[in-house]
Motif scaffolding. Structure first.
Motif, PDB file in Angstrom:
ATOM      1  N   PHE A   1       0.807  -1.218   0.000  1.00  9.98           N
ATOM      2  CA  PHE A   1       0.000   0.000   0.000  1.00  9.98           C
ATOM      3  C   PHE A   1       0.840   1.268   0.000  1.00  9.98           C
ATOM      4  O   PHE A   1       0.328   2.355   0.251  1.00  9.98           O
ATOM      5  N   ASN A   2       2.135   1.104  -0.259  1.00 10.51           N
ATOM      6  CA  ASN A   2       3.054   2.237  -0.343  1.00 10.51           C
ATOM      7  C   ASN A   2       3.022   3.116   0.913  1.00 10.51           C
ATOM      8  O   ASN A   2       3.066   4.342   0.830  1.00 10.51           O
ATOM      9  N   GLU A   3       2.931   2.476   2.074  1.00  4.60           N
ATOM     10  CA  GLU A   3       2.949   3.221   3.328  1.00  4.60           C
ATOM     11  C   GLU A   3       4.365   3.702   3.614  1.00  4.60           C
ATOM     12  O   GLU A   3       5.333   3.221   3.026  1.00  4.60           O
ATOM     13  N   SER A   4       4.486   4.613   4.535  1.00  6.34           N
ATOM     14  CA  SER A   4       5.763   5.249   4.861  1.00  6.34           C
ATOM     15  C   SER A   4       6.855   4.237   5.183  1.00  6.34           C
ATOM     16  O   SER A   4       6.626   3.254   5.886  1.00  6.34           O
ATOM     17  N   ARG A   5       8.046   4.527   4.656  1.00 11.59           N
ATOM     18  CA  ARG A   5       9.238   3.737   4.954  1.00 11.59           C
ATOM     19  C   ARG A   5      10.239   4.585   5.730  1.00 11.59           C
ATOM     20  O   ARG A   5      11.446   4.371   5.665  1.00 11.59           O
ATOM     21  N   ASP A   6       9.717   5.531   6.475  1.00 13.60           N
ATOM     22  CA  ASP A   6      10.535   6.444   7.259  1.00 13.60           C
ATOM     23  C   ASP A   6      11.457   5.661   8.200  1.00 13.60           C
ATOM     24  O   ASP A   6      11.053   4.660   8.784  1.00 13.60           O
ATOM     25  N   ILE A   7      12.683   6.136   8.359  1.00 13.60           N
ATOM     26  CA  ILE A   7      13.675   5.431   9.174  1.00 13.60           C
ATOM     27  C   ILE A   7      13.213   5.276  10.628  1.00 13.60           C
ATOM     28  O   ILE A   7      13.446   4.235  11.243  1.00 13.60           O
TER      29      ILE A   7
END
Length: 110
Positions: free
Chosen positions: A78-84
């Motif tokens: 779902f292309n959710e956040s990949r924030d560190i």
């Protein structure tokens, strides 16, 4: 064997949690049936695991596997956040899961 059941139960938890998205409020029959089946399998395996693994440990690990798995799947499906920071928080959950396994007083832990 209880730990195997618990691991598989956690994977099925990921399946049903992601499946909920595809059911669109249980308005789509096939995804709904598959989601409910995954729920049943997940709960059944969790119950089997709880025969020997302490309830608090089993439930925490089961929900941890589900939380981490669904968050990772959400990133890819779902292309959710990949924030560190998000990834670091997921790693903290994984550390907790591993820690609970290592300190479990269950007879099945060895």
């Amino acid at each position: 064997m209880a730990w195997v059941y618990l691991g598989i139960a956690g994977l099925f938890e990921c399946c049903w949690a992601i499946g909920l998205k595809y059911t669109e409020g249980f308005s789509k029959p096939v995804p709904s049936i598959l989601t409910v089946a995954a729920m049943g399998i997940s709960f059944w395996l969790l119950a089997l695991a709880m025969k020997t693994i302490p309830v608090g440990t089993a439930y925490a690990i089961w929900t941890g596997i589900g939380a981490v798995g669904v968050a990772i799947l959400g990133m890819f499906l779902f292309n959710e956040s990949r924030d560190i920071l998000r990834i670091l928080c997921l790693l903290l959950i994984v550390c907790g899961i591993v820690g609970l396994k290592l300190v479990s007083s269950s007879p099945a832990a060895s």
